[in-house]
Scaffold this active site. Structure first.
Site, PDB file in Angstrom:
ATOM      1  N   ASP A   1       0.849  -1.199   0.000  1.00  0.00           N
ATOM      2  CA  ASP A   1       0.000   0.000   0.000  1.00  0.00           C
ATOM      3  C   ASP A   1       0.883   1.247   0.000  1.00  0.00           C
ATOM      4  O   ASP A   1       2.023   1.203   0.458  1.00  0.00           O
ATOM      5  CB  ASP A   1      -0.853   0.038   1.270  1.00  0.00           C
ATOM      6  CG  ASP A   1      -2.085  -0.850   1.172  1.00  0.00           C
ATOM      7  OD1 ASP A   1      -2.355  -1.402   0.097  1.00  0.00           O
ATOM      8  OD2 ASP A   1      -2.787  -0.984   2.197  1.00  0.00           O
TER       9      ASP A   1
ATOM     10  N   ARG B   1      -1.053  -0.743  -8.814  1.00  0.00           N
ATOM     11  CA  ARG B   1      -2.390  -0.253  -8.472  1.00  0.00           C
ATOM     12  C   ARG B   1      -2.373   1.273  -8.565  1.00  0.00           C
ATOM     13  O   ARG B   1      -1.518   1.919  -7.972  1.00  0.00           O
ATOM     14  CB  ARG B   1      -2.741  -0.667  -7.049  1.00  0.00           C
ATOM     15  CG  ARG B   1      -4.076  -0.080  -6.569  1.00  0.00           C
ATOM     16  CD  ARG B   1      -4.238  -0.194  -5.055  1.00  0.00           C
ATOM     17  NE  ARG B   1      -4.211  -1.560  -4.587  1.00  0.00           N
ATOM     18  CZ  ARG B   1      -3.946  -1.895  -3.319  1.00  0.00           C
ATOM     19  NH1 ARG B   1      -3.676  -0.973  -2.417  1.00  0.00           N
ATOM     20  NH2 ARG B   1      -3.934  -3.160  -2.957  1.00  0.00           N
TER      21      ARG B   1
HETATM   22  C1  LIG Z   1      -8.552  -1.239  -3.953  1.00  0.00           C
HETATM   23  C2  LIG Z   1      -8.166   0.100  -3.417  1.00  0.00           C
HETATM   24  C3  LIG Z   1      -6.942   0.234  -2.788  1.00  0.00           C
HETATM   25  C4  LIG Z   1      -6.544   1.487  -2.316  1.00  0.00           C
HETATM   26  N1  LIG Z   1      -5.277   1.628  -1.804  1.00  0.00           N
HETATM   27  C5  LIG Z   1      -4.851   2.862  -1.443  1.00  0.00           C
HETATM   28  C6  LIG Z   1      -3.510   3.100  -1.039  1.00  0.00           C
HETATM   29  O1  LIG Z   1      -2.673   2.195  -0.970  1.00  0.00           O
HETATM   30  N2  LIG Z   1      -3.160   4.374  -0.707  1.00  0.00           N
HETATM   31  C7  LIG Z   1      -4.040   5.414  -0.768  1.00  0.00           C
HETATM   32  O2  LIG Z   1      -3.658   6.561  -0.497  1.00  0.00           O
HETATM   33  N3  LIG Z   1      -5.332   5.219  -1.131  1.00  0.00           N
HETATM   34  C8  LIG Z   1      -5.742   3.983  -1.468  1.00  0.00           C
HETATM   35  N4  LIG Z   1      -7.047   3.797  -1.877  1.00  0.00           N
HETATM   36  C9  LIG Z   1      -8.048   4.880  -1.654  1.00  0.00           C
HETATM   37  C10 LIG Z   1      -8.117   5.819  -2.827  1.00  0.00           C
HETATM   38  O3  LIG Z   1      -6.925   6.582  -2.899  1.00  0.00           O
HETATM   39  C11 LIG Z   1      -9.305   6.780  -2.698  1.00  0.00           C
HETATM   40  O4  LIG Z   1      -9.180   7.517  -1.512  1.00  0.00           O
HETATM   41  C12 LIG Z   1     -10.655   6.092  -2.706  1.00  0.00           C
HETATM   42  O5  LIG Z   1     -10.654   4.979  -3.545  1.00  0.00           O
HETATM   43  C13 LIG Z   1     -11.769   7.048  -3.191  1.00  0.00           C
HETATM   44  O6  LIG Z   1     -11.482   7.465  -4.493  1.00  0.00           O
HETATM   45  P1  LIG Z   1     -12.333   7.031  -5.793  1.00  0.00           P
HETATM   46  O7  LIG Z   1     -11.336   6.784  -6.889  1.00  0.00           O
HETATM   47  O8  LIG Z   1     -13.189   5.911  -5.475  1.00  0.00           O
HETATM   48  O9  LIG Z   1     -13.087   8.344  -6.215  1.00  0.00           O
HETATM   49  P2  LIG Z   1     -14.101   9.302  -5.445  1.00  0.00           P
HETATM   50  O10 LIG Z   1     -14.178  10.499  -6.330  1.00  0.00           O
HETATM   51  O11 LIG Z   1     -13.695   9.499  -4.022  1.00  0.00           O
HETATM   52  O12 LIG Z   1     -15.459   8.504  -5.469  1.00  0.00           O
HETATM   53  C14 LIG Z   1     -16.145   8.154  -6.651  1.00  0.00           C
HETATM   54  C15 LIG Z   1     -17.497   7.561  -6.290  1.00  0.00           C
HETATM   55  O13 LIG Z   1     -17.313   6.356  -5.543  1.00  0.00           O
HETATM   56  C16 LIG Z   1     -18.267   6.245  -4.504  1.00  0.00           C
HETATM   57  N5  LIG Z   1     -17.568   6.283  -3.195  1.00  0.00           N
HETATM   58  C17 LIG Z   1     -16.291   6.685  -2.990  1.00  0.00           C
HETATM   59  N6  LIG Z   1     -15.962   6.586  -1.688  1.00  0.00           N
HETATM   60  C18 LIG Z   1     -17.045   6.138  -1.046  1.00  0.00           C
HETATM   61  C19 LIG Z   1     -17.326   5.821   0.314  1.00  0.00           C
HETATM   62  N7  LIG Z   1     -16.405   5.953   1.280  1.00  0.00           N
HETATM   63  N8  LIG Z   1     -18.573   5.360   0.637  1.00  0.00           N
HETATM   64  C20 LIG Z   1     -19.509   5.203  -0.321  1.00  0.00           C
HETATM   65  N9  LIG Z   1     -19.300   5.493  -1.650  1.00  0.00           N
HETATM   66  C21 LIG Z   1     -18.095   5.956  -2.000  1.00  0.00           C
HETATM   67  C22 LIG Z   1     -19.203   7.395  -4.698  1.00  0.00           C
HETATM   68  O14 LIG Z   1     -20.230   6.973  -5.548  1.00  0.00           O
HETATM   69  C23 LIG Z   1     -18.339   8.433  -5.386  1.00  0.00           C
HETATM   70  O15 LIG Z   1     -19.077   9.365  -6.104  1.00  0.00           O
HETATM   71  C24 LIG Z   1      -7.437   2.581  -2.404  1.00  0.00           C
HETATM   72  C25 LIG Z   1      -8.662   2.429  -3.038  1.00  0.00           C
HETATM   73  C26 LIG Z   1      -9.038   1.216  -3.548  1.00  0.00           C
HETATM   74  C27 LIG Z   1     -10.332   1.097  -4.252  1.00  0.00           C
END
Ligand SMILES: Cc1cc2nc3c(=O)[nH]c(=O)nc-3n(C[C@H](O)[C@H](O)[C@H](O)COP(=O)(O)OP(=O)(O)OC[C@H]3O[C@@H](n4cnc5c(N)ncnc54)[C@H](O)[C@@H]3O)c2cc1C
Length: 309
Positions: A135, A185
């Site tokens: 991560d 990722r």
């Molecule tokens: C598999 C995976 C691994 C990850 N690993 C890391 C990592 O190692 N380091 C790191 O900094 N970040 C990590 N993240 C988190 C990532 O950086 C984002 O903070 C997170 O995924 C929200 O961004 P988004 O791309 O979904 O877009 P966003 O613009 O935040 O969300 C898009 C849409 O997704 C839905 N959604 C998003 N979040 C939520 C929620 N909490 N509850 C309900 N619906 C929601 C909503 O419909 C929203 O409109 C990871 C995410 C995933 C999916």
């Protein structure tokens, strides 16, 4: 607008103590964290695999303060990997590891300790027939984490990396990591970062995500598209067509409990989909980062805090 205060709340010891007195079974926690034990994590993994999904498991814990805590985290991963192997789940389930949880921040020898511990976990993962992804945490650790990744990949080239599109540096990091066999990722990034290193505007973060995705999908590596954003998921599909990538030469990743219908839809359309499944009793920081992304869930969280159900 609520993102910054929520991320600060994540650091508040008083709120943390109050919140962690709640059982993980309370509504909002359980939605994002299916359990505290290896057995609960393995059961949730089995259900996802039976539904046609893949899994990456994260034993929750970060900001490890001493060697004992780091050893405890390593032991938890070894226990988990043994259970996944015994129950024939390791082919479809890997592990995600935060280097801060296995010693990265422990004084001058922290990096060395984290590398040794990561090696131990990678060995166990390989014996179980699966892989590890490192991560990515806040920007002060990016160079150190990529350095450790580089060392680990000499013996375990299957180790996955994570890059965050909100950082200015990430497009260049994608170019460096888009080589054959390299599992990367791509996510937007979950920490509060200063303007000097990160895009602040959501639209800029998204544009950066698309630029990075083009580099990864057009490259030789194995992109792991970690986002719930419907627009980015569509763009990833279009780029797969443009770069003539077959399904399975990349994968989608989403967090446990977020957009489960979309996870299922993509899997049914033949895409490889991996669910990030966190477990353990150190769920507070993780949950707060999810609240910061979705403040509408905050009311639900505060209600469970007060009623302590
Ligand atoms: C598999 C995976 C691994 C990850 N690993 C890391 C990592 O190692 N380091 C790191 O900094 N970040 C990590 N993240 C988190 C990532 O950086 C984002 O903070 C997170 O995924 C929200 O961004 P988004 O791309 O979904 O877009 P966003 O613009 O935040 O969300 C898009 C849409 O997704 C839905 N959604 C998003 N979040 C939520 C929620 N909490 N509850 C309900 N619906 C929601 C909503 O419909 C929203 O409109 C990871 C995410 C995933 C999916």
């Amino acid at each position: 607008m609520l993102r910054q205060p929520l991320l600060m709340l994540a650091r508040s010891t008083r709120v943390k103590n109050l919140a962690t007195a709640m059982p993980v079974s309370s509504g909002i926690v359980h939605r994002y964290v299916p359990g505290e034990t290896t057995a609960a994590a393995v059961e949730a993994t089995r259900a996802l695999i039976e539904a046609g999904l893949h899994v990456t498991l994260d034993f929750l814990g970060e900001d490890t303060l001493d060697r004992e805590q780091a050893d405890h985290t390593v032991a938890a991963y070894l226990d988990l990997l043994a259970a996944l192997s015994d129950q024939s789940l390791a082919r479809n389930a890997e592990v995600s590891v935060k280097l801060s949880a296995i010693g990265q921040a422990l004084g001058n020898d922290g990096e060395k300790l984290a590398l040794e511990n990561a090696r131990t976990i990678c060995h166990a993962a390989r014996n179980a027939g699966t892989t590890v992804t490192l991560d990515m945490e806040d920007h002060t650790t990016t160079d150190s984490t990529l350095g450790i990744l580089h060392e680990l990949r000499k013996d375990f080239p299957e180790t996955g990396a994570v890059l965050q599109s909100y950082l200015h540096r990430t497009e260049a990091d994608c170019r460096d990591l888009a080589y054959e066999g390299s599992r990367v990722r791509l996510c937007k990034g979950a920490y509060k970062e200063p303007e000097s290193v990160a895009f602040q505007d959501r639209a800029d973060v998204d544009k950066s995500y698309v630029r990075c995705l083009k580099v990864l999908m057009g490259g030789q590596g194995y992109p792991m598209i970690a986002s719930h954003d419907p627009r980015l998921i569509d763009i990833a599909g279009a780029l797969a067509t443009r770069y003539e990538r077959t399904q399975g030469s990349y994968e989608f990743q989403m967090l446990y409990g977020i957009r489960p219908d979309e996870q299922q839809r993509l899997a049914e359309a033949g895409e490889k989909v991996r669910v990030y499944l966190p477990y353990g009793n150190e769920w507070y920081g993780y949950l707060m980062r999810r609240m910061a992304e979705r403040p509408s869930n905050l009311a639900l969280f505060l209600r469970s805090l007060v009623s302590k159900k």
